[in-house]
Design a protein around this motif. Structure first.
Motif, short mmCIF file in Angstrom:
data_model
loop_
_atom_site.label_atom_id
_atom_site.label_comp_id
_atom_site.label_asym_id
_atom_site.label_seq_id
_atom_site.Cartn_x
_atom_site.Cartn_y
_atom_site.Cartn_z
N THR A 121 0.81 -1.22 0.00
CA THR A 121 0.00 0.00 0.00
C THR A 121 0.84 1.27 0.00
O THR A 121 0.31 2.35 0.20
CB THR A 121 -0.94 0.03 1.21
OG1 THR A 121 -0.17 0.04 2.42
CG2 THR A 121 -1.86 -1.17 1.22
N ARG A 122 2.14 1.14 -0.23
CA ARG A 122 2.99 2.34 -0.20
C ARG A 122 2.46 3.41 -1.13
O ARG A 122 2.31 4.58 -0.75
CB ARG A 122 4.42 1.97 -0.57
CG ARG A 122 5.47 3.03 -0.24
CD ARG A 122 5.53 4.17 -1.26
NE ARG A 122 5.66 3.71 -2.61
CZ ARG A 122 5.45 4.47 -3.68
NH1 ARG A 122 5.06 5.73 -3.53
NH2 ARG A 122 5.57 3.98 -4.90
N GLN A 123 2.16 3.05 -2.36
CA GLN A 123 1.71 4.07 -3.31
C GLN A 123 0.36 4.65 -2.89
O GLN A 123 0.17 5.87 -2.90
CB GLN A 123 1.60 3.51 -4.73
CG GLN A 123 1.02 4.52 -5.70
CD GLN A 123 1.19 4.15 -7.14
OE1 GLN A 123 1.98 4.75 -7.85
NE2 GLN A 123 0.45 3.15 -7.59
N ALA A 124 -0.57 3.80 -2.50
CA ALA A 124 -1.89 4.28 -2.08
C ALA A 124 -1.78 5.20 -0.88
O ALA A 124 -2.46 6.24 -0.80
CB ALA A 124 -2.80 3.10 -1.77
N ASP A 125 -0.92 4.85 0.07
CA ASP A 125 -0.76 5.68 1.28
C ASP A 125 -0.12 7.02 0.94
O ASP A 125 -0.51 8.07 1.48
CB ASP A 125 0.08 4.93 2.31
CG ASP A 125 -0.60 3.66 2.79
OD1 ASP A 125 -1.81 3.50 2.54
OD2 ASP A 125 0.09 2.81 3.40
N GLN A 126 0.85 7.00 0.05
CA GLN A 126 1.49 8.25 -0.33
C GLN A 126 0.52 9.15 -1.10
O GLN A 126 0.48 10.37 -0.89
CB GLN A 126 2.73 7.98 -1.18
CG GLN A 126 3.52 9.24 -1.52
CD GLN A 126 4.86 8.93 -2.15
OE1 GLN A 126 5.33 7.80 -2.12
NE2 GLN A 126 5.48 9.94 -2.74
N ILE A 127 -0.29 8.56 -1.96
CA ILE A 127 -1.28 9.35 -2.71
C ILE A 127 -2.30 9.95 -1.74
O ILE A 127 -2.73 11.11 -1.89
CB ILE A 127 -1.97 8.47 -3.77
CG1 ILE A 127 -0.97 8.07 -4.86
CG2 ILE A 127 -3.17 9.19 -4.37
CD1 ILE A 127 -0.35 9.23 -5.59
#
Length: 812
Positions: A553-559
């Protein structure tokens, strides 16, 4: 004439594009424009098999599939266009004991999701499908309410419903350019014959099917999918053939559908044929691909044996047409990470007809309300990593994903293609020590370690797999002595700037204004106090923090962070690849660190929940005293250039201490014993933080933060459900997740996660139970059972962890 402006432009007139238009207009949207390059359905929809099943892998995906059925059943009355929808039922048969277990476990899951299903014997299979040769059949499942429909007419009905409420549906109109300003699309250029024009718009939805990757690039977004050839045959009319259930024989990669007195035989072969590598012809419209009988022949040979009447029936049609597949066999839905007004609904992996109604409903509600209407993490396009748009990667992965639809869905099954792309700095060191790698978000991660003489590979099963004892030994080392594992794949996001503290206090439930060196466990909440992310945050300096997220979820969390940054003065940067992380855990972890570092690891200097800079060997590192396994331990963050040295120092120093290298399966078993939540399973955007048992991580006495009001309202109103932990009283059965939970004999929920607690000596799990108006004592006083493949196993239920409920061990 097309309008000059639209609230939304939908690109693609297949079943999903028409469903999105239909549902947006049903919500009252005006100025909806759908543009289709050729004719409606002319890409993939027109040649779809039209199988409409109810059961999917998760509760919400099943919910969407059920919605599709109900929708298609009522469209004819609304629009006057017959959809051909009929509830004919479906049968899936097993030819092995392993497949039988998979089907019977899915039956339990179906009951937990409210889907009518029946386990049936080979004789009962024959009774319901008398044309079938049941030699080798071990069992089956029957879903009486599954259906089939006419894909083209379903699409036309959806389009007509949208037009009836004011939508413009323009065929023979190609999108030639998508114009952007910053993170927003401003307009769409189109061409129809000799006519050209431009539509300014507030939003764009990419429903372009197998063109979705290309259209995504035009809009500046990544839509990873690839077309593959999909084969089926249609027989000549067969005398006396009447309506039959849809039949699936996954062990022979085949499905069968009766239609107008003929049999359709379709295939999901293990080694698929990617298509369209050089692009798709401008003239593609209702096109077929060249026949490849040699490729289809093995499927046909098995089918003639399985369905003997096919031996005498001629082949009326041999069809080969393209369908698009995603890297993980889940479709893409949602707001694209790279842009703020580009939405995606594409890549439906041969289940577009059964998915389109629900997907269109969910996406339209998301677009209308600004938040996901319920958990869509399985299909949210933000799960895709940027590299997964690489064409070579998609070509290689798509060979496998088509066949995986009918492959055995064993627990822990790993993809075999397109591997080895993202490697941690410790990758070679771990392989040299017997690591067996799994893959998550492209990362190669050591899942378990083979012992000398043991093949370092999975041998899949629904029973105790070949790594079961290995994981038990790894967990025993962590619980009783010393273990080390690689956590480098976990996301690492730096938040820096003068407003870093204020910004994190705005999006986090916990108090972020802490001393430098403090580590805070917290969640990002939405307006309903559902959990959007589950993270730890370390304050590195007055103006800098490190947010650590799950790898997937790194990308989702950063977005999420970027979209809520607003006017805060802060910079958000992904630094995941810059540091390797080794977790050293267990009662002797302090002793190991003291052997290799001159720094002080005592409770007085480095208590639980704090970080410090250290020397280690001849290198520098930063240690975080936290634990996801429930033991004394540290996560050691090392710049990538020094990782090899640090691994070698720790590994050598640990040899006379019994240090054991461990994998991700051990970590999951340990966190299950401790009742630690797993994002995506136990906690999601629709799970209230208080009902998830995480109220301790929310500080409502700080200034307003996202979700604060919903937390206060829930505290006043009381909890409607609670996340409860379970341990089976019988040590033999295995739990994975989605098994039904019975309270006093009645199904009341299902497990959100499950695994084997090797230290506890039995399988453990977690699941939400309704509890409105009840005390905890009342809730736990009942008799609980877990349905494991149709057998009800008594389970102990409690709110506190089964292992170290006081949490004393992490503070040793």
């Amino acid at each position: 004439m097309l309008p000059k402006h639209a609230r939304v432009v939908i690109i693609g007139g297949g079943v999903i594009g028409c469903s999105v238009a239909y549902h947006l207009t049903k919500l009252g949207w005006q100025d909806v424009v759908l543009l289709e390059r050729k004719q409606l359905t002319s890409g993939t929809t027109w040649h779809a098999a039209g199988l409409i099943g109810q059961l999917r892998a998760t509760a919400n995906m099943t919910r969407l599939a059920n919605y599709s059925q109900e929708l298609y059943g009522g469209l004819e009355a609304e629009t006057g266009i017959a959809t051909g929808f009929r509830r004919v039922g479906s049968i899936t048969v097993a030819l092995t004991d392993e497949r039988r277990e998979e089907l019977f476990r899915s039956a339990g899951m179906a009951r937990a999701f409210g889907v009518e299903i029946e386990e049936i014997s080979p004789a009962e299979v024959k009774n319901r499908y008398h044309h079938l040769n049941i030699d080798g059949v071990t069992a089956g499942v029957f879903l009486p309410k599954d259906g089939q429909g006419d894909p083209a007419n379903i699409t036309r009905a959806l389009a007509k419903g949208a037009r009836m409420r004011g939508a413009v549906v323009a065929e023979q109109t190609k999108v030639t350019a998508i114009n952007r300003s910053g993170r927003r699309v401003t307009s769409v250029d189109w061409q129809s014959g000799e006519d050209k024009g431009q539509i300014s718009c507030d939003m764009v939805v990419n429903c372009a099917g197998m063109w979705g990757h290309q259209v995504g690039r035009m809009a500046g977004v990544n839509v990873p999918l690839h077309a593959c050839e999909h084969f089926y045959i249609v027989s000549e009319p067969i005398s006396g053939l009447t309506q039959m259930p849809v039949l699936r024989v996954p062990d022979e990669c085949a499905y069968y559908k009766e239609d107008a007195g003929k049999i359709m035989l379709g295939a999901f072969e293990p080694n698929a044929k990617p298509w369209g590598m050089a692009g798709i012809s401008e003239d593609f419209e209702f096109d077929q691909l060249p026949e490849d009988f040699d490729h289809f022949e093995p499927i046909l040979e098995m089918a003639v044996n399985r369905m003997p009447m096919l031996a005498d029936a001629g082949i009326h049609t041999f069809f080969n047409g393209p369908e698009s597949f995603t890297p993980d066999d889940a479709y893409h839905l949602g707001l694209a990470p790279e842009m703020d007004n580009v939405w995606v609904a594409a890549g439906f992996n041969s289940i577009g007809i059964q998915s389109a109604g629900g997907a269109g409903m969910a996406l339209s509600q998301w677009m209308d309300g600004g938040e996901k209407p319920f958990d869509l993490g399985d299909v949210d396009i933000s799960r895709m990593q940027p590299f997964q748009g690489n064409k070579t990667y998609l070509f290689e992965r798509s060979k496998e994903t088509l066949g995986l639809l009918y492959a055995d869905h064993f627990p822990y099954r790993q993809k075999a293609t397109a591997r080895g792309i993202r490697r941690t700095p410790f990758h070679r060191h771990l392989l040299d020590q017997g690591a067996v790698m799994g893959e998550l978000a492209g990362w190669e991660r050591a899942n378990w370690f083979a012992t000398p003489g043991q093949a370092p590979a999975y041998a899949y099963s629904w029973q105790r797999q070949n790594f079961f004892a290995n994981v038990g030994a790894e967990l025993a080392a962590v619980r009783g002595n010393l273990g080390m594992y690689d956590m480098s794949s976990f996301g690492k996001i730096r938040v820096e700037g003068r407003d870093a503290c204020a910004f994190l206090n705005h999006i986090c439930g916990a108090q972020m204004d802490v001393a430098v060196g403090r580590i805070v466990y917290t969640q990002f909440l939405n307006a309903k106090a559902g959990i959007e992310a589950d993270v730890t945050v370390t304050r590195l300096s007055e103006t800098a923090y490190l947010v650590v997220t799950p790898a997937a979820t790194r990308q989702a969390d950063q977005i999420w962070m970027q979209r809520h940054l607003g006017d805060f003065n802060a910079v958000i940067t992904d630094v995941t690849a810059g540091e390797g992380v080794l977790a050293v855990m267990g009662p002797n972890s302090r002793a190991l660190l003291q052997k290799v570092s001159p720094n002080d690891f005592s409770n007085d200097h480095n208590p639980f929940g704090t970080a410090q800079e250290i020397e280690i060997g001849m290198a520098l590192a930063r240690v975080h005293r936290v634990s996801y396994v429930g033991e004394l331990g540290w996560e050691i963050y090392v710049s990538a250039d020094m990782c090899g040295h640090v691994f070698e120092v720790l590994h050598a120093a640990g040899q006379d201490m019994g240090l054991k290298l461990c994998g991700m399966h051990m970590m999951d078993a340990a966190r299950m014993e401790k009742g630690f939540r797993h994002f995506g399973h136990d906690i999601t955007c629709e799970d209230h933080v208080l009902e998830a048992g995480l109220g301790f991580a929310v500080k409502t006495d700080k200034p307003a933060f996202i979700g604060r009001d919903a937390v206060l309202r829930k505290r006043d109103a009381g909890l409607a459900r609670r996340l409860v932990q379970f341990k089976l009283t019988d040590p033999a059965p295995l739990l994975y997740h989605n098994e039904p939970v019975l309270r006093d004999g009645q199904v009341v929920g299902h497990l959100s996660s499950g695994g084997y607690g090797h230290h506890l000596g039995a399988a453990v799990g977690m699941g939400y139970l309704p509890c409105a108006g009840e005390s905890v004592d009342d809730l736990l006083a009942s008799r609980y059972e877990i349905d494991v493949m149709g057998v009800k196993v008594i389970a102990q239920a409690q709110m506190r962890p089964f292992y170290d409920p006081s949490g004393a061990r992490v503070r040793m």
